[in-house]
Enzyme design. Structure first.
Site, PDB file in Angstrom:
ATOM      1  N   TYR A  37      40.549  34.770  23.780  1.00  0.00           N
ATOM      2  CA  TYR A  37      41.522  34.290  24.761  1.00  0.00           C
ATOM      3  C   TYR A  37      41.488  32.753  24.775  1.00  0.00           C
ATOM      4  O   TYR A  37      40.410  32.144  24.799  1.00  0.00           O
ATOM      5  CB  TYR A  37      41.182  34.862  26.144  1.00  0.00           C
ATOM      6  CG  TYR A  37      42.056  34.277  27.208  1.00  0.00           C
ATOM      7  CD1 TYR A  37      43.388  34.642  27.307  1.00  0.00           C
ATOM      8  CD2 TYR A  37      41.574  33.321  28.086  1.00  0.00           C
ATOM      9  CE1 TYR A  37      44.210  34.078  28.249  1.00  0.00           C
ATOM     10  CE2 TYR A  37      42.389  32.759  29.042  1.00  0.00           C
ATOM     11  CZ  TYR A  37      43.707  33.132  29.120  1.00  0.00           C
ATOM     12  OH  TYR A  37      44.516  32.569  30.041  1.00  0.00           O
TER      13      TYR A  37
ATOM     14  N   ARG B  85      32.319  33.597  50.938  1.00  0.00           N
ATOM     15  CA  ARG B  85      32.068  33.220  49.542  1.00  0.00           C
ATOM     16  C   ARG B  85      30.959  34.101  48.962  1.00  0.00           C
ATOM     17  O   ARG B  85      30.887  34.352  47.767  1.00  0.00           O
ATOM     18  CB  ARG B  85      31.709  31.725  49.467  1.00  0.00           C
ATOM     19  CG  ARG B  85      31.644  31.160  48.086  1.00  0.00           C
ATOM     20  CD  ARG B  85      32.046  29.679  47.981  1.00  0.00           C
ATOM     21  NE  ARG B  85      31.665  28.811  49.087  1.00  0.00           N
ATOM     22  CZ  ARG B  85      30.431  28.351  49.331  1.00  0.00           C
ATOM     23  NH1 ARG B  85      29.434  28.682  48.541  1.00  0.00           N
ATOM     24  NH2 ARG B  85      30.208  27.555  50.367  1.00  0.00           N
TER      25      ARG B  85
ATOM     26  N   LYS C 189      45.684  40.882  34.997  1.00  0.00           N
ATOM     27  CA  LYS C 189      46.486  41.611  34.020  1.00  0.00           C
ATOM     28  C   LYS C 189      46.610  43.082  34.429  1.00  0.00           C
ATOM     29  O   LYS C 189      47.151  43.359  35.478  1.00  0.00           O
ATOM     30  CB  LYS C 189      45.862  41.433  32.638  1.00  0.00           C
ATOM     31  CG  LYS C 189      45.470  39.971  32.309  1.00  0.00           C
ATOM     32  CD  LYS C 189      46.655  39.059  32.114  1.00  0.00           C
ATOM     33  CE  LYS C 189      46.278  37.584  32.011  1.00  0.00           C
ATOM     34  NZ  LYS C 189      45.266  37.262  31.022  1.00  0.00           N
TER      35      LYS C 189
ATOM     36  N   ASP D 181      34.961  41.257  26.670  1.00  0.00           N
ATOM     37  CA  ASP D 181      36.181  41.066  27.455  1.00  0.00           C
ATOM     38  C   ASP D 181      37.036  42.307  27.248  1.00  0.00           C
ATOM     39  O   ASP D 181      37.562  42.547  26.157  1.00  0.00           O
ATOM     40  CB  ASP D 181      36.903  39.799  26.967  1.00  0.00           C
ATOM     41  CG  ASP D 181      38.129  39.462  27.811  1.00  0.00           C
ATOM     42  OD1 ASP D 181      38.723  40.391  28.390  1.00  0.00           O
ATOM     43  OD2 ASP D 181      38.500  38.267  27.874  1.00  0.00           O
TER      44      ASP D 181
HETATM   45  C1  LIG Z   1      44.298  36.264  30.881  1.00  0.00           C
HETATM   46  C2  LIG Z   1      43.027  36.523  30.166  1.00  0.00           C
HETATM   47  C3  LIG Z   1      41.844  35.883  30.564  1.00  0.00           C
HETATM   48  C4  LIG Z   1      41.797  34.843  31.664  1.00  0.00           C
HETATM   49  O1  LIG Z   1      42.109  35.388  32.914  1.00  0.00           O
HETATM   50  P1  LIG Z   1      42.858  34.579  34.114  1.00  0.00           P
HETATM   51  O2  LIG Z   1      42.916  35.609  35.183  1.00  0.00           O
HETATM   52  O3  LIG Z   1      44.184  34.144  33.574  1.00  0.00           O
HETATM   53  O4  LIG Z   1      42.005  33.413  34.462  1.00  0.00           O
HETATM   54  C5  LIG Z   1      40.678  36.212  29.874  1.00  0.00           C
HETATM   55  N1  LIG Z   1      40.682  37.104  28.855  1.00  0.00           N
HETATM   56  C6  LIG Z   1      41.812  37.726  28.441  1.00  0.00           C
HETATM   57  C7  LIG Z   1      41.748  38.692  27.312  1.00  0.00           C
HETATM   58  C8  LIG Z   1      43.022  37.452  29.083  1.00  0.00           C
HETATM   59  O5  LIG Z   1      44.139  38.057  28.663  1.00  0.00           O
END
Ligand SMILES: *Cc1c(COP(=O)(O)O)cnc(C)c1O
Length: 344
Positions: free
Chosen positions: A85, A34, A181, A156
């Site tokens: 998001y 962890r 992603k 982000d």
């Molecule tokens: C999918 C996404 C998230 C969250 O990520 P997860 O891996 O699904 O928890 C945060 N910001 C953006 C822009 C996203 O597309």
């Protein structure tokens, strides 16, 4: 990219092995998974090199987002975009509702509003381009305004990826990725990452992972590291597909509006005929895949407002497109055929 590979020595493998261990023999710098682990560290080195900072990975993008929210002092004000998001927007509203934070909502592309909102704030949360409205923020100006107000800045960077934009080099304090992603790139893992320019901040964020228990598995770290090796190629091909198809969608009789910032692998269209026609489009594609998520090798689409928690700022007929690496001709023919069905 050499980052995250084993040392260049005879008998060493080219790739970091999957080390499935929760505990390590005492006395060294790696004791419990962890806190850190070999496959995790290799991935963090690679992501850190791409974003020009110190990376910490988490079990999902939302776990990474929560680690940052955890650092906001009690009652601290967070400035966030109107259509961030969904999970981030909902979580920030939850924290505001219980009085844990103050929340100011702005349009990411309204610089004057961002500057005003930063006064007295602890954290400016930016997303650029935003999901799914694809608004682009003036990042350097927003970052400067937040720093003038002594606020920390998070960007982000999931949509742009470090191939197209590196916010830490523009002065941001923390970059967030849903590694799920484009970085992972194959729709086969869930993971998040934070990258900080200040190693002390990165260490605080790593301690959040330890205490929130949001560590990714060695296998997922291996998959993400493998995905990263082709990130540049996938972003280049997805972006080329997006640019060629967006150009052909402008003026299409079944499309009311196309949103595309000019770069990246994401676009949104507003389908003529409302939510019913948008749903019919998603149901009619064969080369494209009707599914949520984005950034994979396969092109995906979905009508975002089918999710009850999606912002009402997002039109009912908006279909978000994630461009993969298929042939542009195949993608266009399928999309054009399905749009004609949706419009009929
Ligand atoms: C999918 C996404 C998230 C969250 O990520 P997860 O891996 O699904 O928890 C945060 N910001 C953006 C822009 C996203 O597309």
């Amino acid at each position: 990219m050499q980052a995250g590979r084993p040392p260049v020595e005879p008998n060493q493998p080219l790739n970091t092995p999957i080390v499935p261990a929760s505990a390590f023999h005492a006395g060294g710098s790696t004791e419990y998974a962890r806190e850190t682990a070999p496959t995790t560290e290799a991935l963090e080195q690679a992501i850190g090199a791409l974003e020009h900072g110190v990376a910490v990975v988490y079990s999902s993008g939302m776990a990474a987002a929560n680690a940052v929210m955890d650092l906001v002092p009690s009652g601290g004000v967070v400035v966030a975009p109107s259509a961030a998001y969904t999970g981030v927007a909902v979580r920030l509203r939850e924290l505001a509702a219980i009085g844990r934070i103050g929340l100011r909502i702005v349009e990411a592309d309204d610089l004057a509003a961002v500057i005003t909102a930063c006064d007295g704030a602890s954290l400016l949360w930016l997303e650029s381009p935003t999901n799914p409205l694809l608004q682009v923020a003036d990042l350097p100006a927003c970052i400067e305004a937040a720093h003038d107000a002594d606020a920390l800045v998070l960007v982000d960077n999931t949509f742009a990826t470090p191939v197209l934009q590196t916010p830490l080099t523009m002065g941001a304090d923390v970059v967030l990725h849903s590694v799920t992603k484009a970085m992972g790139g194959h729709s086969d893992l869930l993971m998040g990452a934070l990258v900080a320019s200040d190693p002390d901040l990165a260490e605080q964020l790593r301690i959040r992972r330890v205490l929130l228990g949001a560590a990714p598995s060695a296998f997922d770290c291996y998959l993400a590291l493998r995905g990263l090796r082709t990130l540049v190629l996938r972003v280049e091909k997805g972006q080329a597909n997006a640019q060629s198809i967006v150009a052909r969608l402008e003026g299409h009789p079944a499309v009311d509006l196309v949103r595309y910032p000019g770069f990246g692998t994401m676009a949104s269209i507003e389908v003529a005929g409302g939510a019913v026609a948008a749903d019919l489009l998603c149901a009619s594609v064969r080369v494209w895949t009707y599914a949520t998520s984005l950034g994979g090798v396969e092109s995906l689409m979905e009508r975002r407002r089918r999710w009850p928690l999606e912002s009402t700022r997002v039109p009912e007929n908006l279909v978000r497109l994630s461009f993969g690496i298929e042939s542009a001709a195949d993608l266009w023919n399928d999309l054009d055929r399905a749009l004609r069905i949706a419009a009929s």
